[in-house]
Design an enzyme around this catalytic site. Structure first.
Site, short mmCIF file in Angstrom:
data_model
loop_
_atom_site.label_atom_id
_atom_site.label_comp_id
_atom_site.label_asym_id
_atom_site.label_seq_id
_atom_site.Cartn_x
_atom_site.Cartn_y
_atom_site.Cartn_z
N HIS A 131 -4.09 3.17 -8.71
CA HIS A 131 -5.45 3.61 -8.02
C HIS A 131 -6.13 4.71 -9.87
CE1 HIS A 131 -9.57 4.86 -6.78
NE2 HIS A 131 -9.75 3.79 -6.22
N GLN A 211 -4.03 2.99 1.66
CA GLN A 211 -4.11 1.48 1.61
C GLN A 211 -3.00 1.59 2.43
OE1 GLN A 211 -6.19 -0.77 0.80
NE2 GLN A 211 -6.99 0.46 -0.62
N1 PLP Z 1 -5.50 5.83 -3.49
C1 PLP Z 1 -5.49 3.74 -3.10
C2 PLP Z 1 -4.69 3.11 -3.33
C3 PLP Z 1 -6.81 3.32 -3.17
O1 PLP Z 1 -7.23 2.04 -2.24
C4 PLP Z 1 -8.01 4.34 -2.78
C5 PLP Z 1 -9.50 4.26 -2.77
O2 PLP Z 1 -9.91 2.45 -2.60
C6 PLP Z 1 -7.36 5.73 -3.20
C7 PLP Z 1 -6.22 6.55 -3.58
C8 PLP Z 1 -9.12 6.48 -3.10
O3 PLP Z 1 -9.23 7.00 -1.94
P1 PLP Z 1 -10.69 7.67 -1.08
O4 PLP Z 1 -11.82 7.51 -2.27
O5 PLP Z 1 -10.51 7.58 -0.38
O6 PLP Z 1 -10.39 9.22 -1.81
#
Ligand code: PLP
Length: 416
Positions: A131, A211
């Protein structure tokens, strides 16, 4: 009709479970809502929603350092969530920092441990399917200190390629930052092996478990990661709450993140001293109500248990794979055996946005686009995918509805 056994029989009473989520009773475009965008955020049970209003109606108060009853009640409830979070991942209570979410947790590590330990010429390895929140903080850090960020390639099936990873390791690799489960593909990385390879090389490992938290058991001691971050809203809790695990010795050596109230021991113009972890990293008034309500989300997941969750999810994965294999022109991304019920796909001749809109017209909510994994999409040579992501409250009937509609859309608008 579905030939496989039903979740209702094998895992838990899904009708009762769904009744705990008020939003699942609504209609969208005249159809019952089929919510399949859980990888973006999950819906919330009444217990979480009620806990928010109970705090504001009954004991709204700032936490820590209070002597009055309301402050003590709020502090106790807030700290109870930290305890539940630590039990949830098998960490010590002092090893869990309360954050706003995964993104903040990763940025915290980049700005504190990262700035203190990553030097010019060092390399940071990140998975090719990360991500953006597990790429960009490292790029900002690398730019500042003169380090490099390099992607670990994926196998054909969409998990990190262990052999390629091993060949990238040398003494310049200070940090490895990888996801437990890919948000775009739903594939589960062989996290134990990768962490053990990295440690063998002397590298520190951060795991993005955003996830993983609602889908598989996380045991930070068993996987032996150094840092791990996850978000509450992806596991039935409120937005604006997250958790960052760090091995205590590492947290203890790290400089503070942001400065302010709550994180100090003594302040004077001759110098300031800080509290010990985790409070050292929690400056300012936190998101008290949401953190408190998050405890109900931990309770919700723990009551069901990961055995039941995994069993139900396997049903959905097996059924979905058999349906996908029969839909002409459907290309699935992320075909590893080990995966959660997140399905990323495209239909030949139809833009993913159009598929998303046609599904929405029938009340089915999926996400379309790059899912914050632009580098991976570019490696795949595509702009984006349609992603259907499931949670414990999704039934086999909804699963069937999804694939019936995807099949219908393909037949009507597809090019093969
Ligand atoms: N990492 C992964 C694998 C994610 O799927 C997400 C959000 O979709 C994030 C990080 C970021 O999460 P957040 O927006 O809750 O900080």
């Amino acid at each position: 009709m579905i030939e496989t056994g039903s979740i209702e029989k094998i895992a838990y009473d899904i009708t009762e479970l769904r009744s705990r989520f008020p939003i699942l009773g609504r209609e969208v475009n005249g159809y019952p809502l089929v919510y399949l965008d859980n990888a973006a955020t999950t819906q919330k049970p009444s217990s979480v929603i009620d806990s928010l209003s109970a705090y504001y109606k009954g004991y709204n108060s700032n936490i820590h350092r209070g002597v009055h009853t309301l402050a003590n009640e709020a502090t106790e409830a807030f700290e109870k969530t930290r305890k539940s979070a630590s039990e949830f991942i098998n960490a010590g209570e002092k090893e869990v920092v309360i954050t706003k979410g995964t993104t903040e947790g990763i940025n915290l590590i980049a700005r504190t441990w990262g700035e203190a330990n990553i030097k010019e010429g060092d390399r940071i390895l990140v998975g090719a399917a990360e991500h953006h929140s597990n790429i960009v903080p490292w790029q900002i850090l690398a730019e500042k200190v003169g380090a490099a960020v390099e992607p670990i390639p994926l196998s054909q099936e969409g998990i990190l390629d262990r052999e390629a990873f091993k060949s990238m390791l040398d003494e310049s690799v200070r940090l490895v930052a990888i996801n437990f489960i890919s948000n775009s593909l739903g594939t589960i990385n062989p996290i134990n092996d990768l962490i053990s390879d990295a440690h063998h090389n002397g590298s520190i490992v951060l795991v993005d478990a955003a996830q993983a938290a609602p889908h598989i058991e996380i045991d930070v001691k068993a996987i032996d990661c150094d840092f791990l971050a996850f978000s509450g809203h992806k596991m039935f809790g409120p937005t604006g709450v997250g958790f960052l695990y760090g091995k205590y010795d590492l947290l203890d050596q790290m400089p503070p993140f942001i400065g302010g109230g709550e994180m100090i021991d003594q302040v004077s113009f001759n110098g300031t001293s800080f509290l010990t972890p985790p409070l050292k990293f929690e400056a300012g008034t936190p998101n008290i109500a949401d953190v408190i309500a998050m405890d109900q989300a931990f309770g919700f997941v723990s009551d069901i248990g990961f055995d039941a969750i995994n069993k139900a999810e396997k049903e959905i994965v097996d059924y979905s794979r058999s349906r996908m294999s029969k839909i002409q022109g459907l290309k699935e991304y992320g075909t590893a055996e080990e995966k959660i019920a997140v399905f990323s796909f495209n239909l030949e001749g139809i833009h993913p946005f159009d598929v998303g809109q046609l599904l929405d017209a029938k009340g089915i909510a999926v996400r379309t686009g790059h899912h914050c994994t632009m580098p991976m999409m570019s490696d795949l040579g595509i702009e984006g995918t349609v992603r259907a992501s499931f949670a414990v409250y999704n039934s086999m009937e909804e699963t069937e509805k999804l694939w019936d509609n995807v099949e219908r859309i393909q037949k009507k608008y597809g090019s093969s």
